[in-house]
Design a protein around this motif. Structure first.
Motif, short mmCIF file in Angstrom:
data_model
loop_
_atom_site.label_atom_id
_atom_site.label_comp_id
_atom_site.label_asym_id
_atom_site.label_seq_id
_atom_site.Cartn_x
_atom_site.Cartn_y
_atom_site.Cartn_z
N MET A 11 0.83 -1.19 0.00
CA MET A 11 0.00 0.00 0.00
C MET A 11 0.87 1.26 0.00
SD MET A 11 -2.98 1.10 -0.11
CE MET A 11 -3.72 2.66 0.04
N ASN A 12 1.99 1.20 0.71
CA ASN A 12 2.86 2.35 0.82
C ASN A 12 3.39 2.78 -0.55
OD1 ASN A 12 4.17 4.38 2.24
ND2 ASN A 12 6.05 3.18 2.37
N SER A 13 3.70 1.81 -1.43
CA SER A 13 4.21 2.15 -2.76
C SER A 13 3.15 2.86 -3.60
CB SER A 13 4.72 0.91 -3.48
OG SER A 13 3.69 -0.04 -3.60
N ILE A 14 1.88 2.50 -3.42
CA ILE A 14 0.79 3.18 -4.13
C ILE A 14 0.70 4.63 -3.67
CG2 ILE A 14 -1.72 3.29 -4.44
CD1 ILE A 14 -1.72 0.21 -4.28
N MET A 15 0.81 4.83 -2.37
CA MET A 15 0.73 6.19 -1.81
C MET A 15 1.90 7.04 -2.32
SD MET A 15 -1.96 6.05 0.06
CE MET A 15 -2.17 6.89 1.58
N ILE A 16 3.09 6.46 -2.40
CA ILE A 16 4.26 7.20 -2.89
C ILE A 16 4.09 7.54 -4.37
CG2 ILE A 16 6.74 7.01 -3.36
CD1 ILE A 16 6.90 5.35 -0.72
N ALA A 17 3.57 6.57 -5.15
CA ALA A 17 3.34 6.81 -6.58
C ALA A 17 2.31 7.92 -6.77
CB ALA A 17 2.87 5.53 -7.26
N LEU A 18 1.24 7.89 -6.01
CA LEU A 18 0.22 8.95 -6.10
C LEU A 18 0.82 10.31 -5.75
CD1 LEU A 18 -2.90 7.17 -4.59
CD2 LEU A 18 -2.67 8.05 -6.92
N ASN A 19 1.68 10.32 -4.74
CA ASN A 19 2.31 11.57 -4.33
C ASN A 19 3.24 12.12 -5.42
OD1 ASN A 19 4.84 12.90 -2.56
ND2 ASN A 19 2.77 13.57 -2.06
N LYS A 20 3.89 11.22 -6.18
CA LYS A 20 4.75 11.67 -7.28
C LYS A 20 3.92 12.27 -8.41
CE LYS A 20 8.94 9.07 -6.71
NZ LYS A 20 9.88 10.10 -6.47
N ILE A 21 2.78 11.64 -8.71
CA ILE A 21 1.92 12.13 -9.79
C ILE A 21 1.18 13.39 -9.36
CG2 ILE A 21 -0.08 11.56 -11.23
CD1 ILE A 21 0.81 8.59 -10.98
N PHE A 22 0.70 13.38 -8.12
CA PHE A 22 -0.05 14.51 -7.57
C PHE A 22 0.69 15.02 -6.34
CE2 PHE A 22 -3.08 11.48 -9.41
CZ PHE A 22 -3.62 12.27 -10.41
N PRO A 23 1.63 15.97 -6.51
CA PRO A 23 2.47 16.43 -5.40
C PRO A 23 1.69 16.94 -4.18
CG PRO A 23 3.31 17.26 -7.47
CD PRO A 23 2.00 16.61 -7.76
N MET A 24 0.46 17.42 -4.40
CA MET A 24 -0.31 17.95 -3.27
C MET A 24 -1.03 16.82 -2.51
SD MET A 24 -1.71 21.33 -5.20
CE MET A 24 -2.60 21.98 -3.82
N PHE A 25 -0.88 15.58 -2.99
CA PHE A 25 -1.50 14.42 -2.35
C PHE A 25 -0.84 14.14 -1.02
CE2 PHE A 25 -1.64 9.83 -1.66
CZ PHE A 25 -3.00 9.60 -1.72
N ASN A 26 -1.64 13.98 0.02
CA ASN A 26 -1.13 13.74 1.37
C ASN A 26 -0.93 12.24 1.57
OD1 ASN A 26 -0.63 13.47 4.07
ND2 ASN A 26 -2.40 14.65 4.75
N ILE A 27 0.33 11.82 1.76
CA ILE A 27 0.65 10.40 1.92
C ILE A 27 0.02 9.81 3.18
CG2 ILE A 27 2.57 8.81 2.37
CD1 ILE A 27 4.27 10.40 0.51
N ASN A 28 -0.30 10.63 4.16
CA ASN A 28 -0.83 10.13 5.43
C ASN A 28 -2.35 10.05 5.47
OD1 ASN A 28 1.79 9.90 6.54
ND2 ASN A 28 1.81 12.12 6.84
N MET A 29 -3.02 10.19 4.34
CA MET A 29 -4.48 10.10 4.31
C MET A 29 -4.93 8.68 4.63
SD MET A 29 -5.69 12.04 0.89
CE MET A 29 -5.46 13.76 0.62
N PRO A 30 -6.11 8.54 5.24
CA PRO A 30 -6.65 7.19 5.46
C PRO A 30 -7.01 6.54 4.13
CG PRO A 30 -7.98 8.88 6.57
CD PRO A 30 -6.91 9.58 5.82
N LEU A 31 -6.99 5.21 4.10
CA LEU A 31 -7.22 4.45 2.88
C LEU A 31 -8.56 4.80 2.22
CD1 LEU A 31 -6.33 2.33 0.88
CD2 LEU A 31 -7.30 0.58 2.38
N HIS A 32 -9.64 4.93 2.99
CA HIS A 32 -10.95 5.22 2.40
C HIS A 32 -10.95 6.58 1.70
CE1 HIS A 32 -12.37 8.13 5.45
NE2 HIS A 32 -11.71 7.36 6.32
N THR A 33 -10.20 7.54 2.20
CA THR A 33 -10.10 8.85 1.56
C THR A 33 -9.32 8.74 0.26
OG1 THR A 33 -10.10 9.89 3.75
CG2 THR A 33 -9.38 11.25 1.90
N VAL A 34 -8.26 7.95 0.26
CA VAL A 34 -7.48 7.71 -0.95
C VAL A 34 -8.37 7.07 -2.02
CG1 VAL A 34 -5.55 6.43 -1.95
CG2 VAL A 34 -5.29 7.54 0.28
N CYS A 35 -9.13 6.05 -1.62
CA CYS A 35 -10.03 5.36 -2.57
C CYS A 35 -11.06 6.33 -3.14
CB CYS A 35 -10.72 4.18 -1.89
SG CYS A 35 -9.58 2.84 -1.51
#
Length: 113
Positions: free
Chosen positions: A1-25
């Motif tokens: 899951m951590n690698s998905i969060m890091i990838a999202l953060n690279k694509i969307f720099p304003m993406f918060n890596i510490n968001m809960p999973l349901h918010t990410v979904c």
């Protein structure tokens, strides 16, 4: 899951890596493209005319490009078609080359007949 969060953060720099999973979904669900469709229909040219349809394509990674087209008469009958490899440096240039090549063929076709 951590690698998905890091990838999202690279694509969307304003993406918060510490968001809960349901918010990410929920965010990912909102990023899906909205399907948009329309019916496309080819129309015959006017009497005594021909119709030229062209397309050009350029692959940036390989530098390969190609053009193609089809010329039809007022009844929709195929008069001529072409597919050619070309040298260019963008999709727009490939589209322009396809149109130019097709127009030249149309003009030559008129002089042949």
């Amino acid at each position: 899951m951590n690698s998905i969060m890091i990838a999202l953060n690279k694509i969307f720099p304003m993406f918060n890596i510490n968001m809960p999973l349901h918010t990410v979904c929920d965010l990912i669900r909102k990023l899906r493209p909205i399907p948009n469709w329309k019916i496309v229909c080819w129309k015959k040219p006017m009497t005594g005319r021909v119709k030229l349809n062209t397309d050009g394509s350029y692959l940036h990674d390989s530098g390969k490009a190609g053009i193609g087209g089809i010329i039809r008469n007022e009844f929709g009958d195929l008069l001529m078609a072409f597919a050619v490899s070309v040298v260019c440096n963008s999709n727009n240039m490939a589209e322009i080359l396809a149109t130019s090549y097709g127009v030249d063929l149309c003009l030559n076709w008129v002089s042949w007949n």
